[in-house]
Write a protein that holds these residues in place. Structure first.
Motif, PDB file in Angstrom:
ATOM      1  N   ILE A   1       1.029  -1.262   0.011  1.00  0.00           N
ATOM      2  CA  ILE A   1      -0.018   0.091   0.024  1.00  0.00           C
ATOM      3  C   ILE A   1       1.007   1.252  -0.142  1.00  0.00           C
ATOM      4  O   ILE A   1       1.275   1.667   0.988  1.00  0.00           O
ATOM      5  CB  ILE A   1      -0.995  -0.119   1.059  1.00  0.00           C
ATOM      6  CG1 ILE A   1      -1.656  -1.290   1.171  1.00  0.00           C
ATOM      7  CG2 ILE A   1      -1.960   1.336   1.356  1.00  0.00           C
ATOM      8  CD1 ILE A   1      -2.678  -1.418   2.488  1.00  0.00           C
TER       9      ILE A   1
ATOM     10  N   GLU B   1       1.619   5.046  -0.143  1.00  0.00           N
ATOM     11  CA  GLU B   1       0.847   6.352   0.034  1.00  0.00           C
ATOM     12  C   GLU B   1       1.996   7.272  -0.153  1.00  0.00           C
ATOM     13  O   GLU B   1       1.792   8.651   0.013  1.00  0.00           O
ATOM     14  CB  GLU B   1       0.510   6.468   1.637  1.00  0.00           C
ATOM     15  CG  GLU B   1      -0.659   5.303   2.000  1.00  0.00           C
ATOM     16  CD  GLU B   1      -1.059   5.525   3.563  1.00  0.00           C
ATOM     17  OE1 GLU B   1      -0.485   6.356   4.256  1.00  0.00           O
ATOM     18  OE2 GLU B   1      -2.083   4.781   3.943  1.00  0.00           O
TER      19      GLU B   1
ATOM     20  N   TYR C   1       0.162  -4.977  -5.589  1.00  0.00           N
ATOM     21  CA  TYR C   1      -0.151  -3.505  -5.017  1.00  0.00           C
ATOM     22  C   TYR C   1      -1.752  -3.660  -4.781  1.00  0.00           C
ATOM     23  O   TYR C   1      -2.582  -4.151  -5.320  1.00  0.00           O
ATOM     24  CB  TYR C   1      -0.180  -2.538  -6.084  1.00  0.00           C
ATOM     25  CG  TYR C   1       1.443  -2.116  -6.636  1.00  0.00           C
ATOM     26  CD1 TYR C   1       2.082  -1.244  -5.757  1.00  0.00           C
ATOM     27  CD2 TYR C   1       2.121  -2.864  -7.548  1.00  0.00           C
ATOM     28  CE1 TYR C   1       3.276  -0.733  -6.154  1.00  0.00           C
ATOM     29  CE2 TYR C   1       3.501  -2.425  -7.774  1.00  0.00           C
ATOM     30  CZ  TYR C   1       4.186  -1.509  -7.126  1.00  0.00           C
ATOM     31  OH  TYR C   1       5.370  -1.242  -7.460  1.00  0.00           O
TER      32      TYR C   1
ATOM     33  N   GLU D   1      -5.132  -1.675  -2.671  1.00  0.00           N
ATOM     34  CA  GLU D   1      -5.862  -0.258  -2.448  1.00  0.00           C
ATOM     35  C   GLU D   1      -6.022  -0.400  -0.909  1.00  0.00           C
ATOM     36  O   GLU D   1      -6.192  -1.461  -0.182  1.00  0.00           O
ATOM     37  CB  GLU D   1      -7.207  -0.570  -2.967  1.00  0.00           C
ATOM     38  CG  GLU D   1      -7.281  -0.391  -4.432  1.00  0.00           C
ATOM     39  CD  GLU D   1      -6.673   0.881  -5.155  1.00  0.00           C
ATOM     40  OE1 GLU D   1      -6.701   2.044  -4.372  1.00  0.00           O
ATOM     41  OE2 GLU D   1      -6.106   0.964  -6.038  1.00  0.00           O
ATOM     42  N   ASP D   2      -6.290   0.747  -0.371  1.00  0.00           N
ATOM     43  CA  ASP D   2      -6.291   0.654   1.214  1.00  0.00           C
ATOM     44  C   ASP D   2      -7.636   0.651   1.431  1.00  0.00           C
ATOM     45  O   ASP D   2      -8.379   1.492   1.924  1.00  0.00           O
ATOM     46  CB  ASP D   2      -5.454   2.249   1.627  1.00  0.00           C
ATOM     47  CG  ASP D   2      -5.888   2.299   3.109  1.00  0.00           C
ATOM     48  OD1 ASP D   2      -5.946   1.410   3.862  1.00  0.00           O
ATOM     49  OD2 ASP D   2      -5.440   3.705   3.708  1.00  0.00           O
ATOM     50  N   ASP D   3      -8.204  -0.490   1.368  1.00  0.00           N
ATOM     51  CA  ASP D   3      -9.519  -0.915   1.761  1.00  0.00           C
ATOM     52  C   ASP D   3      -9.641  -2.259   2.545  1.00  0.00           C
ATOM     53  O   ASP D   3      -8.777  -3.123   2.569  1.00  0.00           O
ATOM     54  CB  ASP D   3     -10.442  -1.329   0.500  1.00  0.00           C
ATOM     55  CG  ASP D   3     -11.784  -1.699   0.834  1.00  0.00           C
ATOM     56  OD1 ASP D   3     -12.542  -0.930   1.049  1.00  0.00           O
ATOM     57  OD2 ASP D   3     -12.172  -2.777   0.643  1.00  0.00           O
TER      58      ASP D   3
ATOM     59  N   THR E   1     -10.893  -5.642   1.168  1.00  0.00           N
ATOM     60  CA  THR E   1     -10.161  -5.767   0.302  1.00  0.00           C
ATOM     61  C   THR E   1      -8.679  -6.614   0.846  1.00  0.00           C
ATOM     62  O   THR E   1      -8.382  -7.672   0.364  1.00  0.00           O
ATOM     63  CB  THR E   1      -9.797  -4.897  -0.769  1.00  0.00           C
ATOM     64  OG1 THR E   1     -10.798  -4.380  -1.168  1.00  0.00           O
ATOM     65  CG2 THR E   1      -8.816  -5.582  -1.832  1.00  0.00           C
TER      66      THR E   1
ATOM     67  N   ARG F   1       2.519  -1.339   4.607  1.00  0.00           N
ATOM     68  CA  ARG F   1       1.846  -0.008   4.315  1.00  0.00           C
ATOM     69  C   ARG F   1       3.077   0.995   4.699  1.00  0.00           C
ATOM     70  O   ARG F   1       3.695   1.463   5.402  1.00  0.00           O
ATOM     71  CB  ARG F   1       0.654   0.301   5.368  1.00  0.00           C
ATOM     72  CG  ARG F   1       0.001   1.775   5.197  1.00  0.00           C
ATOM     73  CD  ARG F   1      -0.850   1.955   6.349  1.00  0.00           C
ATOM     74  NE  ARG F   1      -1.889   0.902   6.450  1.00  0.00           N
ATOM     75  CZ  ARG F   1      -3.139   1.085   5.696  1.00  0.00           C
ATOM     76  NH1 ARG F   1      -3.430   1.960   4.956  1.00  0.00           N
ATOM     77  NH2 ARG F   1      -3.824   0.142   5.959  1.00  0.00           N
TER      78      ARG F   1
END
Length: 253
Positions: free
Chosen positions: A53, A55, A76, A78-80, A83, A98
């Motif tokens: 993740i 950022e 890769y 997503e920041d969910d 998921t 992260r």
């Protein structure tokens, strides 16, 4: 030598059973050798699917991802939360990293630790964590020497991975010799056949009035025991010699 001869007569009566165990053993040995005997043992680094993740999206971050990706599969994400949980549950990834904003300032120049998530009860997390720790330690050394973020990324990319060379100690080129599987399973044959034969013989000496007759005989109990041990030794040596002869015939000595 009456006891010794009695042991050998009972063993002779069970010769077909002994041969049956030998045939089963040889069949299992050939099967294992066929499926695995020709494989060559090679060293390979453990590859772990690592979720990222990102950022920050800076040069130091890209350098870290490339460093981890040398020996691992990068995924890769997503920041969910749902998921991430789903990917961990189905083992699409085993370790999630992260990378925060301002990664260079916070984690390399600073003391902030990366937030990671791993599958409970697995050792792969420790493997990736060690790689990340190595990267940050090297990066901090370069940063302390005055490297910029761009120069730091180039320096980390130029670092070579360790090369492992297998030493051919036994002269087999890293592969298992054909007879290795034979002698690997040979103790199971000895255990099976000897337990059956000796157990059957000892049961024969405990039937009916034979124990009382042996106790009343002129042969001392100590000599009876010694003759029994001698018979067991002869049976074991004969079995070992026969199996060794088979290995010489099958594997050309």
């Amino acid at each position: 030598m009456a006891v010794f001869k009695a042991y050998m007569r009972i063993a002779k009566k069970n010769m077909w059973m002994i041969l049956m165990y030998l045939c089963i053993f040889l069949g299992v040995t050939v099967m294992f050798q066929r499926f695995a005997g020709g494989d060559t043992v090679q060293y390979a680094a453990q590859s772990v699917p690592v979720g990222i993740i990102d950022e920050d999206r800076g040069e130091a971050t890209e350098s870290l991802i490339r460093y981890i990706g040398r020996t691992n599969e990068i995924v890769y994400l997503e920041d969910d939360r749902e998921t991430l949980q789903e990917n961990l549950f189905y083992r699409n990834v085993e370790y999630i990293v992260r990378i925060p904003r301002d990664f260079m300032e916070k984690c390399i120049l600073g003391d902030k630790k990366l937030k990671v998530t791993t599958v409970p009860g697995t050792y792969s997390g420790s493997y990736v964590e060690q790689q990340i720790s190595n990267f940050i330690n090297f990066a901090r050394c370069y940063a302390a020497a005055g490297f910029t973020e761009h120069e730091l990324g180039e320096a980390m990319a130029a670092r070579e991975t360790a090369k492992v060379e297998m030493l051919d100690v036994n002269g087999n080129g890293g592969s298992y010799p054909a007879y290795a599987f034979y002698y690997r399973y040979l103790p199971y044959l000895f255990l099976c056949v000897l337990c059956y034969v000796m157990g059957y013989i000892l049961m024969g000496f405990r039937r009916g009035s034979l124990p009382d007759r042996m106790a009343a005989s002129a042969v001392p109990a100590r000599r009876q025991s010694m003759e029994g041990l001698m018979a067991a030794g002869v049976i074991a040596i004969a079995l070992w010699g026969f199996c060794s002869l088979i290995s010489i015939v099958f594997y050309n000595g």
